[in-house]
Scaffold this active site. Sequence first.
Site, mmCIF file in Angstrom:
data_model
loop_
_atom_site.group_PDB
_atom_site.id
_atom_site.type_symbol
_atom_site.label_atom_id
_atom_site.label_comp_id
_atom_site.label_asym_id
_atom_site.label_seq_id
_atom_site.Cartn_x
_atom_site.Cartn_y
_atom_site.Cartn_z
ATOM 1 N N HIS A 76 104.038 49.310 44.185
ATOM 2 C CA HIS A 76 105.175 49.857 43.495
ATOM 3 C C HIS A 76 104.828 51.485 43.380
ATOM 4 O O HIS A 76 104.132 52.009 42.847
ATOM 5 C CB HIS A 76 105.091 49.241 42.133
ATOM 6 C CG HIS A 76 105.555 47.857 42.016
ATOM 7 N ND1 HIS A 76 104.717 46.887 42.718
ATOM 8 C CD2 HIS A 76 106.732 47.183 41.561
ATOM 9 C CE1 HIS A 76 105.509 45.737 42.620
ATOM 10 N NE2 HIS A 76 106.501 46.091 41.861
ATOM 11 N N ASP A 103 112.650 41.035 44.853
ATOM 12 C CA ASP A 103 112.018 41.659 43.699
ATOM 13 C C ASP A 103 111.981 40.485 42.609
ATOM 14 O O ASP A 103 110.862 40.289 42.217
ATOM 15 C CB ASP A 103 112.699 42.973 43.120
ATOM 16 C CG ASP A 103 111.716 43.641 42.422
ATOM 17 O OD1 ASP A 103 110.465 43.360 42.053
ATOM 18 O OD2 ASP A 103 112.002 44.739 41.947
ATOM 19 N N TRP A 144 113.118 40.834 34.061
ATOM 20 C CA TRP A 144 114.018 42.167 34.529
ATOM 21 C C TRP A 144 115.282 41.791 35.305
ATOM 22 O O TRP A 144 116.279 42.774 35.144
ATOM 23 C CB TRP A 144 113.186 42.787 35.692
ATOM 24 C CG TRP A 144 111.905 43.439 35.301
ATOM 25 C CD1 TRP A 144 111.532 44.449 34.639
ATOM 26 C CD2 TRP A 144 110.347 42.591 35.254
ATOM 27 N NE1 TRP A 144 110.240 44.460 34.321
ATOM 28 C CE2 TRP A 144 109.486 43.678 34.478
ATOM 29 C CE3 TRP A 144 110.046 41.453 35.656
ATOM 30 C CZ2 TRP A 144 108.296 43.311 34.538
ATOM 31 C CZ3 TRP A 144 108.784 40.974 35.655
ATOM 32 C CH2 TRP A 144 107.580 42.003 34.909
ATOM 33 N N GLN A 192 99.838 45.799 36.891
ATOM 34 C CA GLN A 192 101.086 46.153 36.244
ATOM 35 C C GLN A 192 101.065 47.151 35.295
ATOM 36 O O GLN A 192 101.754 47.851 35.044
ATOM 37 C CB GLN A 192 101.622 44.783 35.745
ATOM 38 C CG GLN A 192 102.721 44.810 34.810
ATOM 39 C CD GLN A 192 104.197 45.113 35.405
ATOM 40 O OE1 GLN A 192 104.637 44.089 35.905
ATOM 41 N NE2 GLN A 192 104.782 46.023 35.469
ATOM 42 N N HIS A 245 109.303 41.778 49.183
ATOM 43 C CA HIS A 245 108.744 42.213 47.799
ATOM 44 C C HIS A 245 109.332 41.299 46.730
ATOM 45 O O HIS A 245 110.519 41.061 46.522
ATOM 46 C CB HIS A 245 109.255 43.677 47.413
ATOM 47 C CG HIS A 245 108.895 43.983 46.285
ATOM 48 N ND1 HIS A 245 107.851 45.237 46.122
ATOM 49 C CD2 HIS A 245 108.977 43.757 45.044
ATOM 50 C CE1 HIS A 245 107.639 45.731 44.926
ATOM 51 N NE2 HIS A 245 107.997 44.756 43.989
ATOM 52 N N GLU A 304 108.997 53.919 41.177
ATOM 53 C CA GLU A 304 110.039 53.314 40.759
ATOM 54 C C GLU A 304 110.563 53.853 39.352
ATOM 55 O O GLU A 304 110.159 53.702 38.230
ATOM 56 C CB GLU A 304 109.666 51.798 40.235
ATOM 57 C CG GLU A 304 111.121 50.919 40.053
ATOM 58 C CD GLU A 304 110.548 49.517 39.691
ATOM 59 O OE1 GLU A 304 109.416 48.991 39.675
ATOM 60 O OE2 GLU A 304 111.694 48.524 39.636
ATOM 61 N N HIS A 329 108.185 38.978 42.902
ATOM 62 C CA HIS A 329 107.267 38.565 41.740
ATOM 63 C C HIS A 329 107.187 37.010 41.533
ATOM 64 O O HIS A 329 108.185 36.693 40.830
ATOM 65 C CB HIS A 329 107.485 39.329 40.496
ATOM 66 C CG HIS A 329 107.374 40.680 40.809
ATOM 67 N ND1 HIS A 329 106.034 41.425 40.390
ATOM 68 C CD2 HIS A 329 108.083 41.718 41.399
ATOM 69 C CE1 HIS A 329 106.119 42.907 40.886
ATOM 70 N NE2 HIS A 329 107.241 42.809 41.440
HETATM 71 ZN ZN ZN Z 1 108.428 44.675 42.337
#
Ligand code: ZN
Length: 435
Positions: A211, A310, A316, A153, A58, A214, A60
């Site tokens: 996702h 991730d 993030w 997203q 996982h 979360e 991005h």
């Molecule tokens: Zn993610």
Amino acid sequence: MGSILFRHVNLSDGRNGVDVLIDGDRIAAIGPGLAAPEGAELVQGDGLLLAPPFVDAHFHLDATLSYGLPRVNQSGTLLEGIALWGELKPQLAQEALVERALQYCDWAVARGLLAIRSHVDVCDERLLAVEALLHVRQKVRPYLDLQLVAFPQDGLLRSPKALANLKRALDLGVDVVGGIPHFERTMAEGAESVRLLCELAAERGLPVDMHCDESDDPLSRHIETLAFHTQRLGMQGRVTGSHLTSMHSMDNYYASKLIPLIAEAQVHAVANPLINITLQGRHDSYPKRRGMTRVPELMAAGVNVGFGHDCVMDPWYALGSADMLEVAQMGLHVAQMTSQAQMRACFDAVTVNSARILGLADYGIEVGRPADMVLLQASSPVEAIRLRATRLMVVRRGAVLSRTPPAIAHVQLPGRPETVDWALQRAAPPTRASR
Ligand SMILES: [Zn+2]
């Protein structure tokens, strides 16, 4: 391409002190005392760990290495990260995005990370990130398996053109159907998005990776819906629930019903330990929840659990360096998986379990399979996690892609050894591993 003979290495599945012979791009033999073919590169393993490559279930890649663009995340929360990504998106230029993604892939290879499943945001009319990452997937193909997930997203139903854009992304060749049900406007819309996306994937014969939940909201139960549609549509083994952090906060009675349903539907689970421990529990004072999903309980129920990185240096998360051993180490700590078997399971979560999630055929160190492997400066999976071991050699299809010198400190202490390598005991110093 010639041949390489690793002498006396330990394998991550527990076979110890074996030789592994690579001939061309394949593994030709595994066993004790193999004869070295003419001209083979000889690597004296001396009990070092030879593992299959790390796999990130996982990630991005469209956001990675963008930390500080256009500003940093002040609160450190998931929601400010999403807002920040929304600010950055219109400013993204394809060339810069490609360059950042390629740089991350360089880091990955040097860390022995040779397969990544990356979500790519499709909520942008231009599909700029999709096109950029399709280009990157092509470019890195000789050295890294990149799998792309069409990720809405801003919400499949919440964002007006998301469904149309997601379909366009799949038409362009994105591999997996993504989703974000907990970000839709209502629980009902979240459930509806799961149904739509699973049906779309079934129609197109594609895997699903969402996702999912979360959130710290114990009532966020979209994983239940995901397991239901997986079973209804006969997609067992092809569906993944990523994050599943609400499970951390769920009522134990409900979790005892839910976990067998996930197992029954053969839905894979992905925890993202570094991100879950930093993003979840942000509304708590004390005690603060950890937020990571119930990894040992899922594993005990027979659910295949992988760990993902991730985020690395993005809206993030400010840290990270493509080190899946760092991910495994955090997962081990957060889940308190401290028995020998559980620590080994954390190593599996960044190797073989994640390979199953990606559906990688021919993964693993077996005769006849592609010669993809990493020589680590550690004797076992547990020691590899403890030391976040140096990747001495990274091999793909028989070619050495990366070499890193062993980590050894030269110390000057009265009456003490001259070097320190942090190994408790080893037959010989790791310097002999390099040629
Ligand atoms: Zn993610």
